[in-house]
Every structure is written in C-alpha cells, then in structure tokens.
Design an enzyme around this catalytic site. Structure first.
Site: not given
Ligand code: NAD
Length: 502
Positions: A181, A286, A154
């Site tokens: 989402e 991140c 997100f």
């Molecule tokens: P998230 O892991 O909750 O979601 C990421 C994606 O995975 C979304 O599209 C979501 O719909 C999907 N998803 C969520 N739960 C799932 C499941 N159980 N099975 C399959 N798919 C699933 O992350 P978020 O809350 O959207 O974003 C924040 C996180 O992203 C933080 O941990 C942040 O550090 C990380 N992030 C990392 C980087 C990087 O470059 N390393 C960059 C941006 C964000």
C-alpha cells in the site's frame, strides 16, 4: 490511463479499472518531499471476493489454452516492459524514492523473469517412461493450481511481483496481486500492459489494501496458492494462516546479510562492493549487506576505507541525476532507523559515520537518512540482532574464517551472504559451510538470475520452494502421474492383489 494524475487509485479486476466498495483509503507519499501524492483504497472482503470471482471465472479457459499461446502473451508483455522501462522507473522512484537508474534496473530484473517464463512450453514438459509394466506406460504432467495470490513488499514494486506472476500465468493459473500500500501505482500499470499484450480479462487482477485484504485472500476457499515477500513476522503469519486454510504457501521474510572480508581480499574492490550493497536503495533491499565481518587484522584498514567512501556517497531525491542514494520509504521508517542508530551508540558500538541528520538542499521534508557506519559491533547489540532496513553498515571483528561462518550460521536470518577473498580454499569453505540460501564469492549481492531460484533459509523463508527458476514452476503447478495400458481384448480377469511389475 495516466495513473499518476489520479487523486484516488482504482483496483484492477476483470481486465479493467474497478471502483471498490471500501470506504477506507490510505495516503501514498513521495518520500523525497514528504507530500501526499494520491490515495489508495484498502479492499474489504467484498472487493476481494470480486477479484477472486473474476480470477476463478477466467481460470477455466486460460488454464486450457495452449502453453505456447500463453508464452506469446508473455513475450509481448516483455516487449512492452522494455519499451516503457523509463516510465515505469519514474513511477517506482516517485513512490519508493530509489534512484531512477536503480528503479530501471529493478524493472529489468523483473523482465528477466518474464523472459524465463516465455519458455513455459519447454518448462512444463513432464517425465515419460515406456513399459513400466508389460504394455504399461507412465508419464507425469504439470497442471496449474488455480487462482494464485501474490502479496508483496514496498521495496521492489516492479521486480518482486514479477518474481511471481509471469511464471504463475505461464503455468496456466490466474493471479491476484496485493501490492504494498506504500507504492501501489506500478501494479496498475503492469495490469494495463498485460492487457495490451493480449492477456484475457480476469487472468490478472490487483487488489490494494492492508491486513483486511490479505486476511480475506488467506481465508478464501477459491485461492489455492499464496506467494508472499515481506518481513519475517508477517511471512510466518502468512505461512501458518495459509497452510491452516489448506493452501500451498511460499513466504519470503526479512534478512541480515553478512559480507566476510578476509585479510587477503582486494580491499579497494571489496570497499566499493560493500558501499554499493549497503547503501544502494538506501539499504532497503532484502539482499543489502548490513553486517561486515572483518577477519583477522583487516578491520582497521577496511573501516578506514569504508568511512572515506561513505562520506562521498551523494544522498538526494531519486530523480536527481547525481543522486546515488534516495530517501527511505516513510517518516516512520526514518525515525525507526535513526532510533536504532541511537541504540547502537548507547549499547557501545563505535559510530564512525553518522547519517542521522543529512541536509538535502530543497528537500527539507523528505525522509532521508545518510550513510551510516558502525565499527566494533558485537552480536548481542540491537543493531546486529534486528533487521534495520536502512543505510546502516555494522562492522564486526572476528579472528578467523571459522568464527565468521559460525556467526552467519548462528543468525536467525539466512537470506544471502558474501565473502571477499583471493583464496579459492576460503571461498569453497564458505560456499559449503555458510548456511544461507544465496552465497556470493566476491559478489556482494548474489541475487540469482531468473533461471535459478531465489530464496533464503531459516527465518528468511517459510515454505519449501523458492521463487522463480524451476522452483517457481514447481510451486505454480501440481503434478499428475498417469499410468496407461491399451489391452487389445478384455480377457484378463480382476486383479485382487497389489499390482507389481510383470
Ligand atoms: P511488510 O511485511 O510490512 O509488508 C509486506 C506485505 O504484507 C505488504 O503487502 C503489506 O500490506 C502486508 N502486510 C503488512 N502487515 C500485515 C499484516 N499484519 N497482516 C497481513 N498482511 C500484512 O514488509 P515491507 O515493509 O513492505 O517490506 C520490507 C520487508 O520485506 C523487509 O523485512 C525485507 O527484508 C523484506 N523483503 C524480503 C525479500 C526476500 O526476498 N526475502 C524481498 C524483499 C523484501
């Protein structure tokens, strides 16, 4: 189409808005007001199948089109992004909450990857060797892998998808984006702009949804590559599940980024840099700094300056001109962050600035957390061990640079880290010995430019290749090595031994 006026968002398949068969919808809220502003469909297996079928059909001609033609589509797309930057930023701010200036900056960082990918004819050039054997030449070519999928978080609805698809498309692949989402609308606008730029139908598709959509992509035999950015547990799951289904996977996870402040640092400069990197985008980056490692006797004056500056940060709705920091993404995120602040206090850290109850005029239902600063945090505390992903800075005190580097290297996350110092010797020690994917020297958020690759080590990335830069080109292509001879008669008999140079 004015997407923001829709009550229910469509998906985007085969070059047009697509009404999915799913009956499951989720709410999209404006985090500054807490209002539900639209609904997003959660794709089922049939919806994902439709997207993969469109992408697979489009692959045949797109992958064979000249790379220069693909580059020209990207160049037009780049100009459209530039022209519509402010409107794109508005969509990001409405659904994510970050300030308009920050949102516009994130569109620009995405656009830079499009600029990099516009050089794809050059980037795809392989290697060539004459006469690897007598009259035998050898060369390598980079070929697209097929239908690729991107699953994104997100916190950067514009930039993170654009870390992926411009290079994937430039290399001749087709793409399915499954955006978060929580802020899904921008992805549809990107799809419209790609179409306007001349991208053939089916080359870029958007499916919305949650785990059901992601699992369908992970298991689909026609999806050949998965790029993921999100939290560490999901990144690990994506990597393992995708690999089990025979796909190449790059899965970027969470972070706990440290900033070392040496006793010789310019403290005014370091304070401003750390405040921006810790509280910008409400800490939902991140590459946000969350752990400040104060070396030697610098801690007292550093904490005093950070506290003074944190009190001055203006928290408010992202579309207000004077806001420096917007709300966090959801009510649940706010409650998790304030719960972690409670925990930090109960585990013995010194709460210097408390952002749990900010008062934001006219926005009583927004998901706001004010800048928060802890001192005397230790590595065993929950606020150090967990990724908070909110505007919370934790100061840890250590006696030496060696201790600071050892702390970074013992942390399970290893995305980015920074050092503030006037010593070239200390900076070089840090650069060489800090075990992280991205290092900043007097730069608090060392996000590499698009022509370098972005990614972390350890639990911050599962897979071999980082995103964008040449790693992006490597990820979205597979290499074919060709060996060729043109004999002028057929006089040579069969060779039964291993061919050797001669
Ligand atoms: P998230 O892991 O909750 O979601 C990421 C994606 O995975 C979304 O599209 C979501 O719909 C999907 N998803 C969520 N739960 C799932 C499941 N159980 N099975 C399959 N798919 C699933 O992350 P978020 O809350 O959207 O974003 C924040 C996180 O992203 C933080 O941990 C942040 O550090 C990380 N992030 C990392 C980087 C990087 O470059 N390393 C960059 C941006 C964000």
């Amino acid at each position: 189409m004015d997407l923001t006026s829709l009550e229910r968002l469509p998906m985007w398949i085969g070059g047009r808005a697509f009404s999915p068969s799913t009956a499951r919808y989720g709410e999209v809220t404006n985090p500054a007001t807490g209002e539900v502003i639209r609904h997003v469909p959660y794709a089922n297996g049939a919806d994902v199948d439709a997207a993969v079928a469109a992408a697979a059909a489009a692959f045949r001609s797109w992958s064979k089109s000249p790379s220069l033609r693909r580059a020209r589509v990207l160049m037009k797309f780049r100009d459209l992004l530039d022209r519509h930057k402010k409107d794109l930023a508005k969509i990001v701010t409405q659904e994510h909450g970050k300030t308009l200036a920050d949102a516009e900056g994130s569109v620009t960082r995405g656009m830079e990857v499009v600029e990099f990918a516009s050089g794809i004819p050059h980037l795809l050039k392989g290697e060539h060797s004459d006469n690897v054997g007598t009259d035998v030449d050898s060369w390598s070519i980079r070929m697209p892998v097929g239908v690729c999928a991107g699953i994104t978080p997100f916190n950067f609805p514009a930039m993170v998808p654009m870390w992926m698809f411009p290079i994937a498309l430039g290399c001749g692949n087709t793409f399915i984006l499954k955006p978060s989402e929580r802020d899904p609308t921008l992805s549809l606008r990107l799809a419209e702009l790609l179409k306007e730029a001349g991208l053939p139908d089916g080359v870029f598709n958007v499916v919305h949804g949650d785990k059901e959509a992601v699992d369908a992509l992970l298991a689909h035999p026609d999806v050949k590559a998965i790029s993921f950015v999100g939290s560490t547990p999901i990144a690990k799951y994506i990597y393992e599940t995708g690999a089990r289904h025979g796909k190449r996977v790059q899965a970027l996870g969470g972070a706990k980024n440290h900033a070392i402040v040496m006793p010789d640092a310019d403290l005014d400069y370091a304070t401003e840099a750390i405040i921006g990197a810790g509280y910008g985008s409400a800490g939902e980056r991140c590459m946000a700094i969350s752990a400040v490692v104060a070396v030697g006797d610098v801690a007292d004056s550093l904490v005093e300056r950070l506290a003074k500056r944190a009190h001055k940060v203006t928290t408010g709705p992202g579309d207000a001109p004077d806001s420096e920091m917007g709300p966090v993404i959801t009510c649940a995120a706010r409650d998790r962050i304030t719960g972690l602040i409670d925990r930090g206090q109960s585990e013995g850290a010194t709460l210097v600035v408390d952002g749990r109850k900010p008062s934001i005029a006219g926005h009583p239902n927004g998901y706001f957390v004010g800048p928060t600063l802890f001192d005397r945090v230790t590595p065993d505390m929950t606020i150090y061990r967990e990724e908070i992903f909110g505007p919370v800075l934790a100061v840890l005190r250590v006696p030496s640079l060696n201790d600071a580097i050892a702390m970074i290297n013992a942390n399970p996350f290893a995305n980015g880290a920074a050092i503030f110092t006037r010593s070239g010797h200390a900076a070089r020690r840090f650069e060489q010995d800090a075990e992280v994917g991205m290092a900043g020297i007097n730069i608090p958020i060392p996000v590499p430019m698009s022509f370098y690759s972005f990614g972390g080590w350890r639990n911050s990335l599962f897979g071999d290749l980082h995103v964008h830069g040449m790693d992006g080109v490597r990820f979205y292509t597979r290499t074919k090595a060709v060996t060729s001879r043109w004999p002028d008669d057929g006089s040579e008999g069969p060779g039964f031994h291993m061919p050797v140079m001669g």
